[in-house]
Scaffold this active site. Structure first.
Site, PDB file in Angstrom:
ATOM      1  N   ASN A  31      -1.593   6.623   2.433  1.00  0.00           N
ATOM      2  CA  ASN A  31      -2.190   6.714   1.092  1.00  0.00           C
ATOM      3  C   ASN A  31      -3.701   6.781   1.269  1.00  0.00           C
ATOM      4  O   ASN A  31      -4.334   5.778   1.570  1.00  0.00           O
ATOM      5  CB  ASN A  31      -1.773   5.486   0.270  1.00  0.00           C
ATOM      6  CG  ASN A  31      -2.423   5.481  -1.102  1.00  0.00           C
ATOM      7  OD1 ASN A  31      -3.014   6.471  -1.534  1.00  0.00           O
ATOM      8  ND2 ASN A  31      -2.321   4.357  -1.796  1.00  0.00           N
ATOM      9  N   LYS A  33      -5.924   7.210  -0.938  1.00  0.00           N
ATOM     10  CA  LYS A  33      -6.705   6.710  -2.090  1.00  0.00           C
ATOM     11  C   LYS A  33      -7.796   7.735  -2.427  1.00  0.00           C
ATOM     12  O   LYS A  33      -7.558   8.930  -2.274  1.00  0.00           O
ATOM     13  CB  LYS A  33      -7.232   5.305  -1.800  1.00  0.00           C
ATOM     14  CG  LYS A  33      -6.094   4.387  -1.306  1.00  0.00           C
ATOM     15  CD  LYS A  33      -6.419   2.933  -1.254  1.00  0.00           C
ATOM     16  CE  LYS A  33      -5.196   2.147  -0.788  1.00  0.00           C
ATOM     17  NZ  LYS A  33      -5.389   0.715  -0.781  1.00  0.00           N
ATOM     18  N   HIS A 117       1.016   2.019  -8.006  1.00  0.00           N
ATOM     19  CA  HIS A 117       0.203   1.342  -6.988  1.00  0.00           C
ATOM     20  C   HIS A 117      -0.578   0.216  -7.660  1.00  0.00           C
ATOM     21  O   HIS A 117      -1.027   0.352  -8.797  1.00  0.00           O
ATOM     22  CB  HIS A 117      -0.753   2.335  -6.313  1.00  0.00           C
ATOM     23  CG  HIS A 117      -1.402   1.738  -5.098  1.00  0.00           C
ATOM     24  ND1 HIS A 117      -2.478   0.892  -5.182  1.00  0.00           N
ATOM     25  CD2 HIS A 117      -1.075   1.825  -3.785  1.00  0.00           C
ATOM     26  CE1 HIS A 117      -2.804   0.486  -3.957  1.00  0.00           C
ATOM     27  NE2 HIS A 117      -1.966   1.033  -3.096  1.00  0.00           N
ATOM     28  N   GLU A 119      -3.509  -0.767  -7.374  1.00  0.00           N
ATOM     29  CA  GLU A 119      -4.850  -0.407  -7.846  1.00  0.00           C
ATOM     30  C   GLU A 119      -4.760   0.293  -9.210  1.00  0.00           C
ATOM     31  O   GLU A 119      -5.613   0.101 -10.073  1.00  0.00           O
ATOM     32  CB  GLU A 119      -5.549   0.470  -6.796  1.00  0.00           C
ATOM     33  CG  GLU A 119      -5.996  -0.374  -5.611  1.00  0.00           C
ATOM     34  CD  GLU A 119      -6.014   0.365  -4.288  1.00  0.00           C
ATOM     35  OE1 GLU A 119      -6.009   1.606  -4.275  1.00  0.00           O
ATOM     36  OE2 GLU A 119      -6.036  -0.323  -3.248  1.00  0.00           O
ATOM     37  N   GLU A 189       4.255  -3.932  -1.534  1.00  0.00           N
ATOM     38  CA  GLU A 189       2.866  -4.124  -1.123  1.00  0.00           C
ATOM     39  C   GLU A 189       2.343  -5.425  -1.725  1.00  0.00           C
ATOM     40  O   GLU A 189       1.924  -5.446  -2.892  1.00  0.00           O
ATOM     41  CB  GLU A 189       2.000  -2.960  -1.609  1.00  0.00           C
ATOM     42  CG  GLU A 189       2.394  -1.619  -1.039  1.00  0.00           C
ATOM     43  CD  GLU A 189       1.198  -0.663  -0.948  1.00  0.00           C
ATOM     44  OE1 GLU A 189       0.959  -0.159   0.153  1.00  0.00           O
ATOM     45  OE2 GLU A 189       0.509  -0.449  -1.953  1.00  0.00           O
ATOM     46  N   GLY A 195      -5.925  -3.942   1.882  1.00  0.00           N
ATOM     47  CA  GLY A 195      -7.344  -3.757   2.157  1.00  0.00           C
ATOM     48  C   GLY A 195      -8.052  -5.030   2.584  1.00  0.00           C
ATOM     49  O   GLY A 195      -9.278  -5.097   2.601  1.00  0.00           O
ATOM     50  N   SER A 240      -2.393  -3.610   4.933  1.00  0.00           N
ATOM     51  CA  SER A 240      -3.058  -3.833   6.231  1.00  0.00           C
ATOM     52  C   SER A 240      -2.187  -3.471   7.432  1.00  0.00           C
ATOM     53  O   SER A 240      -2.244  -4.136   8.473  1.00  0.00           O
ATOM     54  CB  SER A 240      -3.571  -5.278   6.342  1.00  0.00           C
ATOM     55  OG  SER A 240      -4.537  -5.529   5.333  1.00  0.00           O
TER      56      SER A 240
END
Ligand code: 13P
Length: 282
Positions: A31, A33, A117, A119, A189, A195, A240
């Site tokens: 991904n 992003k 996701h 985010e 996730e 991250g 990660s």
């Protein structure tokens, strides 16, 4: 025991929804992003494809910004890399300024789309209600959705991980037609691992993903739920993932691959994770 009877280990395996015997091909998806212009994407893919030439048993995907989709679809034709978008609107068309629909993606041969996701949920207000429409809309357009679910650190610390996962799986898959469930890929996730450099322990990843698989086999939670179908759904771990920790995570019985953020941005590290996924099958 006669020769035709399965051994204890085999019969246990066959009854276990996470058994690799269900024929789930691992998927390693990068991904990106909001990284990479089209020129940067082209240079990346030229670096990645030769590094995947010996890969045989792992599916590979890149989830790229909208502006990179067409170029990446063209550049990956005939390779084992599938191209995914990172979001889409639930409607096929309409007065939704700035949005992109499933038919727009499938017409240019995009393979699938990341949905939900964390985010997008946290920063752009993506709701479970919208996802309940997005997942079937993606499937109807022939796209493979990668549905992301996962708990915050606060939810984990408060013992709320299972409640959160049950809620997301239940809501987001509520309108998936029976028979379509196995076309959905789920990515677990944990938000605290995205991250941050903090990776779930193998026990945490296996436990959460086995729990999601159990939810998928329960008709009261996933409408198409059925143990046999649940055994065919690929469930990835994300958060990660790096070349150094990939093999251990990907060897877990219910973990069918990885959704990789930061470490997917360089062809070297992404290809190393794909290689780790192949090794984990050995
Ligand atoms: P990182 O691999 O950078 O933690 O990101 C994970 C992720 O969000 C993939 O979708």
């Amino acid at each position: 025991m006669s020769a035709s009877e399965p051994s204890a280990a085999e019969s246990e395996d066959a009854g276990h929804p996470g058994a690799r015997g269900a024929g789930r091909t691992p998927l390693v998806a990068g991904n990106w992003k909001m990284y990479k212009t089209e020129a940067q994407a082209e240079s990346y893919i030229q670096g990645l494809l030769p590094r995947l030439s010996s890969v045989e048993r792992v599916d590979v995907a890149i989830c790229v910004p909208f502006t990179d989709l067409r170029a990446m679809v063209d550049s990956t034709r005939g390779s084992r890399v599938e191209v995914f978008a990172q979001n889409m609107h639930e409607e096929a068309e309409g007065a939704f300024t700035g949005e992109i629909s499933a038919p727009m993606l499938s017409e240019i041969d995009v393979y699938g789309v990341v949905l939900g996701h964390s985010e997008r949920r946290a920063l752009f207000g993506e709701t479970d209600r919208a996802l309940a429409q997005k997942v079937p809309a993606a499937l109807a357009a022939g796209l493979t959705p990668i549905l992301c679910v996962g708990e915050t650190e606060e939810e984990r610390d408060g013992g709320d991980t299972e409640r959160k996962l049950r809620h997301q799986v239940h809501e987001d898959l509520a309108a998936v037609a029976p028979g379509d469930l196995q076309r959905v890929v789920i990515a677990y996730e944990p938000i605290w691992a995205i991250g941050t450099g903090r990776v779930a322990t193998p026990e945490q990843a296996q436990e959460a993903i086995a729990f999601i698989r159990a939810l998928l086999s329960d008709r009261s939670v996933a409408p198409a739920g059925d143990p046999e179908i649940a055994a065919r759904v690929r469930i990835l771990y994300g958060g990660s993932v790096k070349p150094e920790n990939a093999q251990e995570l990907l060897a877990l019985p219910d973990v069918d691959g990885a959704l990789v953020g930061g470490a997917s941005l360089a062809p070297e590290s992404f290809a190393a994770i794909v290689a780790a996924a192949e090794k984990a099958l050995a």
